[in-house]
Design a protein around this motif. Structure first.
Motif, PDB file in Angstrom:
ATOM      1  N   TYR A  68      63.473  22.456  40.526  1.00  0.00           N
ATOM      2  CA  TYR A  68      63.279  23.853  40.134  1.00  0.00           C
ATOM      3  C   TYR A  68      63.890  24.124  38.762  1.00  0.00           C
ATOM      4  CZ  TYR A  68      62.645  24.082  45.199  1.00  0.00           C
ATOM      5  OH  TYR A  68      62.235  23.857  46.484  1.00  0.00           O
ATOM      6  N   GLN A  69      63.292  25.095  38.074  1.00  0.00           N
ATOM      7  CA  GLN A  69      63.889  25.559  36.824  1.00  0.00           C
ATOM      8  C   GLN A  69      64.944  26.599  37.163  1.00  0.00           C
ATOM      9  OE1 GLN A  69      61.211  27.292  33.967  1.00  0.00           O
ATOM     10  NE2 GLN A  69      62.803  27.601  32.434  1.00  0.00           N
ATOM     11  N   PHE A 107      75.478  21.285  31.777  1.00  0.00           N
ATOM     12  CA  PHE A 107      74.063  21.295  32.161  1.00  0.00           C
ATOM     13  C   PHE A 107      73.250  21.906  31.005  1.00  0.00           C
ATOM     14  CE2 PHE A 107      76.539  21.933  36.119  1.00  0.00           C
ATOM     15  CZ  PHE A 107      76.269  20.720  36.727  1.00  0.00           C
ATOM     16  N   GLN A 108      72.952  21.091  30.025  1.00  0.00           N
ATOM     17  CA  GLN A 108      72.320  21.564  28.795  1.00  0.00           C
ATOM     18  C   GLN A 108      70.934  22.162  29.030  1.00  0.00           C
ATOM     19  OE1 GLN A 108      73.562  21.534  25.595  1.00  0.00           O
ATOM     20  NE2 GLN A 108      75.542  20.828  26.332  1.00  0.00           N
ATOM     21  N   LYS A 109      70.227  21.662  30.036  1.00  0.00           N
ATOM     22  CA  LYS A 109      68.851  22.113  30.268  1.00  0.00           C
ATOM     23  C   LYS A 109      68.767  23.367  31.149  1.00  0.00           C
ATOM     24  CE  LYS A 109      66.776  17.533  29.666  1.00  0.00           C
ATOM     25  NZ  LYS A 109      65.935  16.473  30.287  1.00  0.00           N
ATOM     26  N   VAL A 110      69.901  23.836  31.626  1.00  0.00           N
ATOM     27  CA  VAL A 110      69.926  25.027  32.474  1.00  0.00           C
ATOM     28  C   VAL A 110      70.272  26.240  31.612  1.00  0.00           C
ATOM     29  CG1 VAL A 110      71.069  26.165  34.422  1.00  0.00           C
ATOM     30  CG2 VAL A 110      70.581  23.716  34.528  1.00  0.00           C
ATOM     31  N   ALA A 111      69.494  27.298  31.751  1.00  0.00           N
ATOM     32  CA  ALA A 111      69.774  28.533  31.016  1.00  0.00           C
ATOM     33  C   ALA A 111      71.017  29.196  31.604  1.00  0.00           C
ATOM     34  CB  ALA A 111      68.583  29.482  31.111  1.00  0.00           C
ATOM     35  N   VAL A 112      71.975  29.523  30.738  1.00  0.00           N
ATOM     36  CA  VAL A 112      73.206  30.198  31.165  1.00  0.00           C
ATOM     37  C   VAL A 112      73.318  31.501  30.389  1.00  0.00           C
ATOM     38  CG1 VAL A 112      75.716  30.078  31.317  1.00  0.00           C
ATOM     39  CG2 VAL A 112      74.356  28.013  31.701  1.00  0.00           C
TER      40      VAL A 112
END
Length: 333
Positions: A68-69, A107-112
């Motif tokens: 999941y994104q 987690f670079q690819k997860v939007a925070v």
């Protein structure tokens, strides 16, 4: 300190009444709780102090990110920015706050993103990122948002059922609000916690039919980060432990159990270090700190290592956790 907290009992009673009335207004629909199209998973607690919320968010990311994104929304406690902020590679720890910055670094690819207004934060993420699921960090008491799934954390050494309202105790919300949780995780347990003691805790919590009670302990990685060496390598060094977290006691106990000798400089949770404090720390031979503190110190010190921590479930609870999570995700797709 304990005597003073007991003397403040009348304030706790008033605080508890305010909390009760606020929750009743939400229960009766006088105050509204908003649901969103995007699936939301809330992680939080009923008390102040460390229960391991950030490691739980990390565990959720590791469990879900391949399918999941994801997006993570936090308040960004003690950050030096205002309003909604979506992190980029240029965002500083001061702008984002230490815990969100830690999550983004890992987690670079997860939007925070951070926003004290959770409704606005979710709406912005839906518009900009369009994630499959949003993880709400430290949001259990923020009832303006009605999450789809809630994970309530409570520390083994201070389970919420034994606690009382601030300032006499550590509760910031009512014990009865625990019934809104889907899963209750008792964190920071001893690794050898017996089945009989677990059953006693379950009896105390008295969960609803829909709730799962799980048990976890903190697992410390002996491969230190920052300057990559092993914890064993520090035993011949003059070590200074630096912590700016709510409850450093479990880390202290772990390091002492590993035979490490150290001085401990304790600071308040989310502490931003002054130039004078940095000068003192520069004079130390070897500094060991937490991951949360590391993100605030790494640009200022070279003699710095940090120790990673994660939740590990006891026995079959990991399978139960994954099963419940997958059931939620597949039935809400």
């Amino acid at each position: 300190m304990q005597v003073l907290r007991k003397l403040l009992l009348p304030i706790s009673v008033v605080y508890g009444l305010i909390v009760f009335l606020r929750n009743r207004c939400y229960d009766l629909g006088i105050f509204s709780s908003k649901s969103f199209t995007t699936r939301t998973i809330c992680v939080g607690n009923l008390s102040v102090g460390g229960t391991g919320k950030t490691p739980m968010i990390e565990l959720l990311v590791r469990s879900l990110h391949q399918k999941y994104q994801l997006a993570i929304l936090s308040r960004g406690y003690k950050r030096k920015s205002n309003g909604f902020l979506l992190s980029t590679h240029k965002t500083s720890v001061e702008d984002l706050g230490d815990e969100p910055f830690q999550l983004k670094s890992k987690f670079q690819k997860v939007a925070v993103a951070v926003d004290a207004d959770r409704r606005n934060g979710i709406a912005q993420l839906e518009q900009i990122v369009k994630p499959d699921v949003i993880l709400l960090d430290d949001a259990f008491q923020h009832r303006k948002v009605k999450p789809d799934y809630s994970i309530l954390l409570t520390a083994y050494n201070n389970i919420y059922v034994n606690d009382w309202y601030l300032p006499t105790g550590n509760l910031r919300d009512s014990k009865r609000e625990a019934q809104r949780a889907n899963t209750i995780v008792v964190t920071k347990c001893p690794k050898n916690l017996s089945l009989s003691e677990r059953n006693k805790i379950v009896d105390k919590i008295n969960p609803k039919e829909h709730q799962k009670i799980l048990f976890s302990f903190l697992s410390y990685n002996e491969e230190l980060k920052g300057i990559n060496i092993n914890l064993e390598d520090l035993k011949d060094k003059k070590v200074t432990l630096v912590t700016g977290i709510a409850n450093p006691v479990p880390l202290e106990k772990f390091l002492l159990g590993e035979g490490l000798v150290f001085e401990h400089l304790k600071f308040n949770d989310h502490h931003f270090f002054t130039e004078q404090e940095i000068t003192v720390l520069k004079g130390k031979e070897c500094i060991l700190t937490t991951e949360k503190d590391y993100v605030r110190l790494k640009s200022k010190l070279t003699n710095l290592h940090y120790i990673e921590v994660s939740h590990q479930f006891l026995d079959d609870d990991a399978k139960i956790f994954e099963t419940e999570l997958e059931r939620f995700m597949t039935t809400n797709s």
